[in-house]
Design an enzyme around this catalytic site. Structure first.
Site, PDB file in Angstrom:
ATOM      1  N   SER A 150       0.862  -1.192   0.000  1.00 46.97           N
ATOM      2  CA  SER A 150       0.000   0.000   0.000  1.00 46.97           C
ATOM      3  C   SER A 150       0.892   1.234   0.000  1.00 46.97           C
ATOM      4  CB  SER A 150      -0.855   0.017   1.270  1.00 46.97           C
ATOM      5  OG  SER A 150      -1.435   1.292   1.456  1.00 46.97           O
ATOM      6  N   TYR A 163      -0.577  -0.612  10.517  1.00 45.25           N
ATOM      7  CA  TYR A 163      -0.868  -1.076   9.146  1.00 45.25           C
ATOM      8  C   TYR A 163       0.246  -0.602   8.203  1.00 45.25           C
ATOM      9  CZ  TYR A 163      -3.358  -1.277   4.638  1.00 45.25           C
ATOM     10  OH  TYR A 163      -3.729  -1.517   3.333  1.00 45.25           O
ATOM     11  N   LYS A 167       2.830  -2.722   5.820  1.00 48.04           N
ATOM     12  CA  LYS A 167       2.877  -2.567   4.360  1.00 48.04           C
ATOM     13  C   LYS A 167       4.292  -2.182   3.890  1.00 48.04           C
ATOM     14  CE  LYS A 167      -1.158  -3.955   3.412  1.00 48.04           C
ATOM     15  NZ  LYS A 167      -1.411  -5.045   2.485  1.00 48.04           N
TER      16      LYS A 167
HETATM   17  P1  NAP Z   1     -11.590  -6.054   0.109  1.00 50.00           P
HETATM   18  O1  NAP Z   1     -12.307  -5.538  -1.078  1.00 50.00           O
HETATM   19  O2  NAP Z   1     -12.229  -5.903   1.450  1.00 50.00           O
HETATM   20  O3  NAP Z   1     -11.293  -7.598  -0.157  1.00 50.00           O
HETATM   21  C1  NAP Z   1     -10.586  -8.345   0.784  1.00 50.00           C
HETATM   22  C2  NAP Z   1     -10.515  -9.793   0.325  1.00 50.00           C
HETATM   23  O4  NAP Z   1      -9.718 -10.530   1.237  1.00 50.00           O
HETATM   24  C3  NAP Z   1     -11.869 -10.483   0.312  1.00 50.00           C
HETATM   25  O5  NAP Z   1     -11.856 -11.465  -0.710  1.00 50.00           O
HETATM   26  C4  NAP Z   1     -11.931 -11.134   1.690  1.00 50.00           C
HETATM   27  O6  NAP Z   1     -12.868 -12.200   1.653  1.00 50.00           O
HETATM   28  C5  NAP Z   1     -10.485 -11.571   1.856  1.00 50.00           C
HETATM   29  N1  NAP Z   1     -10.006 -11.693   3.231  1.00 50.00           N
HETATM   30  C6  NAP Z   1     -10.149 -10.841   4.262  1.00 50.00           C
HETATM   31  N2  NAP Z   1      -9.544 -11.312   5.359  1.00 50.00           N
HETATM   32  C7  NAP Z   1      -8.995 -12.496   5.005  1.00 50.00           C
HETATM   33  C8  NAP Z   1      -8.239 -13.478   5.701  1.00 50.00           C
HETATM   34  N3  NAP Z   1      -7.915 -13.339   6.995  1.00 50.00           N
HETATM   35  N4  NAP Z   1      -7.836 -14.589   5.029  1.00 50.00           N
HETATM   36  C9  NAP Z   1      -8.150 -14.755   3.720  1.00 50.00           C
HETATM   37  N5  NAP Z   1      -8.869 -13.863   3.016  1.00 50.00           N
HETATM   38  C10 NAP Z   1      -9.281 -12.752   3.654  1.00 50.00           C
HETATM   39  O7  NAP Z   1     -10.129  -5.427   0.281  1.00 50.00           O
HETATM   40  P2  NAP Z   1      -9.125  -4.721  -0.774  1.00 50.00           P
HETATM   41  O8  NAP Z   1      -9.232  -3.263  -0.580  1.00 50.00           O
HETATM   42  O9  NAP Z   1      -9.300  -5.308  -2.118  1.00 50.00           O
HETATM   43  O10 NAP Z   1      -7.728  -5.152  -0.146  1.00 50.00           O
HETATM   44  C11 NAP Z   1      -6.849  -6.060  -0.756  1.00 50.00           C
HETATM   45  C12 NAP Z   1      -5.416  -5.644  -0.487  1.00 50.00           C
HETATM   46  O11 NAP Z   1      -5.204  -4.334  -0.985  1.00 50.00           O
HETATM   47  C13 NAP Z   1      -5.011  -5.613   0.988  1.00 50.00           C
HETATM   48  O12 NAP Z   1      -3.707  -6.122   1.105  1.00 50.00           O
HETATM   49  C14 NAP Z   1      -5.011  -4.127   1.316  1.00 50.00           C
HETATM   50  O13 NAP Z   1      -4.123  -3.820   2.368  1.00 50.00           O
HETATM   51  C15 NAP Z   1      -4.525  -3.564   0.000  1.00 50.00           C
HETATM   52  N6  NAP Z   1      -4.801  -2.133  -0.233  1.00 50.00           N
HETATM   53  C16 NAP Z   1      -6.065  -1.673  -0.348  1.00 50.00           C
HETATM   54  C17 NAP Z   1      -6.282  -0.314  -0.586  1.00 50.00           C
HETATM   55  C18 NAP Z   1      -7.647   0.287  -0.739  1.00 50.00           C
HETATM   56  O14 NAP Z   1      -7.771   1.528  -0.751  1.00 50.00           O
HETATM   57  N7  NAP Z   1      -8.685  -0.515  -0.885  1.00 50.00           N
HETATM   58  C19 NAP Z   1      -5.188   0.561  -0.716  1.00 50.00           C
HETATM   59  C20 NAP Z   1      -3.899   0.042  -0.583  1.00 50.00           C
HETATM   60  C21 NAP Z   1      -3.725  -1.315  -0.356  1.00 50.00           C
HETATM   61  P3  NAP Z   1     -13.492 -12.900   2.986  1.00 50.00           P
HETATM   62  O15 NAP Z   1     -14.070 -11.803   3.815  1.00 50.00           O
HETATM   63  O16 NAP Z   1     -14.517 -13.836   2.412  1.00 50.00           O
HETATM   64  O17 NAP Z   1     -12.394 -13.631   3.656  1.00 50.00           O
END
Ligand code: NAP
Length: 255
Positions: A150, A163, A167
């Site tokens: 991130s 967090y 990251k």
């Molecule tokens: P998201 O839309 O909430 O999706 C999260 C996914 O991970 C879902 O498929 C969820 O499904 C699964 N998950 C959650 N906890 C889990 C666990 N303990 N074990 C296995 N699967 C798990 O989140 P996202 O924003 O796409 O985030 C994905 C990545 O992007 C993360 O590493 C996050 O730090 C990074 N990121 C996000 C942003 C942002 O702005 N969104 C920015 C920078 C980085 P279930 O609930 O069914 O397990």
């Protein structure tokens, strides 16, 4: 001429791929020919999303299979690897995408349990999964590891400190793997998204006023969509990215 983005015949695991960024990566990898494992904690969600991807991708491209896995449990990670090997063969691409953030606020008040959970899920679990998959990549003399980090890991934070530490560590994990396993033709890079419209980041975009503040310094003046991340993962995993390793690719609309 070769299609530089073709992933035909490659086997890819994407953790946390039923929603958001992980789903975008799984969809695009399948669309470009890979056999992708769709994974998350929920059995019903992985089944549904894998069949939706298969329908959307259509015949003659890649495919998706569902394997549930909670990244917090070592035995579930091992099962993810073993089941992938059993159903699809050796793993060519590993995308460590799932992460958690149970705490928002001052570093001086974070409970030990939250601190440990963040580092365990976002760093140690990625390290475990890489440890489990690397031996078969070494054997094949080929492999790609992507860690979804991130932009939070690139600067200080007053409210998402732990967090951000996790990251930043993910970027270092990608660099370490690149340095140690590059001689085995294994590449490793991190992807650092900025604010993306997913459930995970809802608190930062749901309120239009908050969203305005968060995106004010971005060149594109807007939030990113999950579909804007999958393409970079395909680039990094394919021949198009074959000389790129140990890097962190920032995708944040110019923030
Ligand atoms: P998201 O839309 O909430 O999706 C999260 C996914 O991970 C879902 O498929 C969820 O499904 C699964 N998950 C959650 N906890 C889990 C666990 N303990 N074990 C296995 N699967 C798990 O989140 P996202 O924003 O796409 O985030 C994905 C990545 O992007 C993360 O590493 C996050 O730090 C990074 N990121 C996000 C942003 C942002 O702005 N969104 C920015 C920078 C980085 P279930 O609930 O069914 O397990």
């Amino acid at each position: 001429m070769q299609d530089l983005f073709d992933l035909s015949g490659k086997v890819a695991i994407v953790t946390g791929s039923t929603k958001g960024i992980g789903r975008s990566i799984a969809e695009q990898m399948a669309f470009h020919g890979a056999k992708v494992v769709v994974s998350s904690r929920k059995e019903d969600a992985v089944q549904t999303v894998a069949s939706e991807i298969n329908q959307a991708v259509g015949e003659g491209r890649g495919s998706a299979v569902p394997i549930a896995c909670h990244i917090g449990y070592k035995e579930q990670l091992q099962n993810l690897v073993d089941e992938t090997n059993r159903q699809l063969g050796k793993i060519d691409i590993l995308v460590c995408n799932a992460a958690v953030n149970p705490y928002y606020g001052s570093m001086s008040e974070i409970p030990d349990s939250a601190f440990e959970k963040i580092l365990d899920s976002n760093v140690k679990s990625n390290h475990w999964l890489c440890q489990m998959v690397l031996p078969q990549m070494i054997e094949q003399k080929d492999g790609v590891i992507l860690i979804v980090s991130s932009v939070g890991g690139l600067h200080g934070s007053a409210v998402l400190g732990t967090y951000a530490i996790s990251k930043a560590a993910d970027m270092q994990l990608a660099r370490n793997i690149a340095a140690e396993y590059g001689p085995h033709n294994i590449r490793s890079n991190a992807i650092a998204p900025g604010l993306i419209r997913t459930d995970f980041a809802k608190a930062l975009w749901e309120n239009p006023e908050t969203l305005k503040v968060t995106t004010a310094n971005a060149s594109l003046r807007r939030i990113g969509e999950p579909e804007e991340i999958g393409g970079v993962a395909v680039f990094l995993a394919s021949a198009a990215g074959s000389f790129m390793t140990g890097q962190t690719v920032v995708i944040d609309g110019g923030r």
